[in-house]
Scaffold this active site. Structure first.
Site, PDB file in Angstrom:
ATOM      1  N   ASN A  25       0.871  -1.169   0.000  1.00  0.00           N
ATOM      2  CA  ASN A  25       0.000   0.000   0.000  1.00  0.00           C
ATOM      3  C   ASN A  25       0.913   1.225   0.000  1.00  0.00           C
ATOM      4  OD1 ASN A  25       0.658   0.710   2.795  1.00  0.00           O
ATOM      5  ND2 ASN A  25      -0.655  -1.006   3.371  1.00  0.00           N
ATOM      6  N   GLY A  33      -2.874  -9.538   2.825  1.00  0.00           N
ATOM      7  CA  GLY A  33      -2.476 -10.238   1.606  1.00  0.00           C
ATOM      8  C   GLY A  33      -0.978 -10.422   1.478  1.00  0.00           C
ATOM      9  N   ASP A  35       1.338  -8.199   1.038  1.00  0.00           N
ATOM     10  CA  ASP A  35       2.051  -7.215   1.848  1.00  0.00           C
ATOM     11  C   ASP A  35       2.249  -7.727   3.269  1.00  0.00           C
ATOM     12  OD1 ASP A  35       3.235  -4.800   2.580  1.00  0.00           O
ATOM     13  OD2 ASP A  35       1.376  -3.656   2.513  1.00  0.00           O
ATOM     14  N   SER A 118      -2.334  -6.000  -7.487  1.00  0.00           N
ATOM     15  CA  SER A 118      -3.660  -5.364  -7.489  1.00  0.00           C
ATOM     16  C   SER A 118      -4.832  -6.303  -7.725  1.00  0.00           C
ATOM     17  CB  SER A 118      -3.729  -4.202  -8.498  1.00  0.00           C
ATOM     18  OG  SER A 118      -3.009  -3.092  -8.024  1.00  0.00           O
ATOM     19  N   GLY A 120      -5.943  -8.716  -5.711  1.00  0.00           N
ATOM     20  CA  GLY A 120      -6.598  -9.160  -4.483  1.00  0.00           C
ATOM     21  C   GLY A 120      -7.632  -8.142  -4.039  1.00  0.00           C
TER      22      GLY A 120
END
Length: 157
Positions: A25, A33, A35, A118, A120
């Site tokens: 992000n 997710g 990240d 992108s 998810g």
């Protein structure tokens, strides 16, 4: 497809490559997710380094050490949130892949693993994202790159 690109199903944190890409992000301070998985696997030092970076704009890329990961580096790139294609999402997603490949070249990396950026919680259509990823990475490789191996990792739940 370029023979240097392979697609696998698995967990990106298990990839033995020079760098893994974090679908981050814009704060770079962890999340859910991919990240969250990367931050958990890398350990608390990753968060400390990310705090010093001052965030990252959508489509751009910043690099950190990999800490407890098998990868030496993490390249963080915030992907676009899908708004039906009305907010330049395709170009922003393309920029994510291009800027990560550019960063890999700057660091003279030989191998890199990408998640499906992108797709998810940001809801970018998976087929559309796959075409953008394949074409953008292929163009970067064709233009000349230190990267010899690209892995695109579809997350296995």
């Amino acid at each position: 497809m370029d023979s240097r690109i392979e697609v696998i199903t698995g967990n990106i944190v298990d990839c033995e490559v020079d760098a893994i890409v974090n679908a981050a992000n814009t704060s770079l301070l962890g999340g859910g997710g991919v990240d969250g998985a990367i931050h958990r696997a890398a350990g608390s030092q990753l968060l400390v380094e990310c705090r010093s970076l001052g965030g990252c704009k959508t489509g751009e890329a910043k690099i950190t050490k990999g800490y407890n990961l098998k990868a030496k580096y993490v390249i963080h790139t915030p992907g676009p949130v899908w708004h039906g294609g009305e907010k330049d999402e395709d170009a922003l997603l393309c920029a994510c892949y291009r800027n990560c490949m550019h960063t890999a070249n700057e660091y003279k990396l030989k191998s890199i693993a990408f998640p499906c950026i992108s797709t998810g919680v940001y809801h970018f259509p998976k087929n559309r994202a796959a075409i953008i990823a394949r074409e953008t990475i292929g163009q970067c490789l064709k233009a000349g790159s230190t990267v010899e191996r690209v892995i695109i990792v579809e997350f296995k739940r």
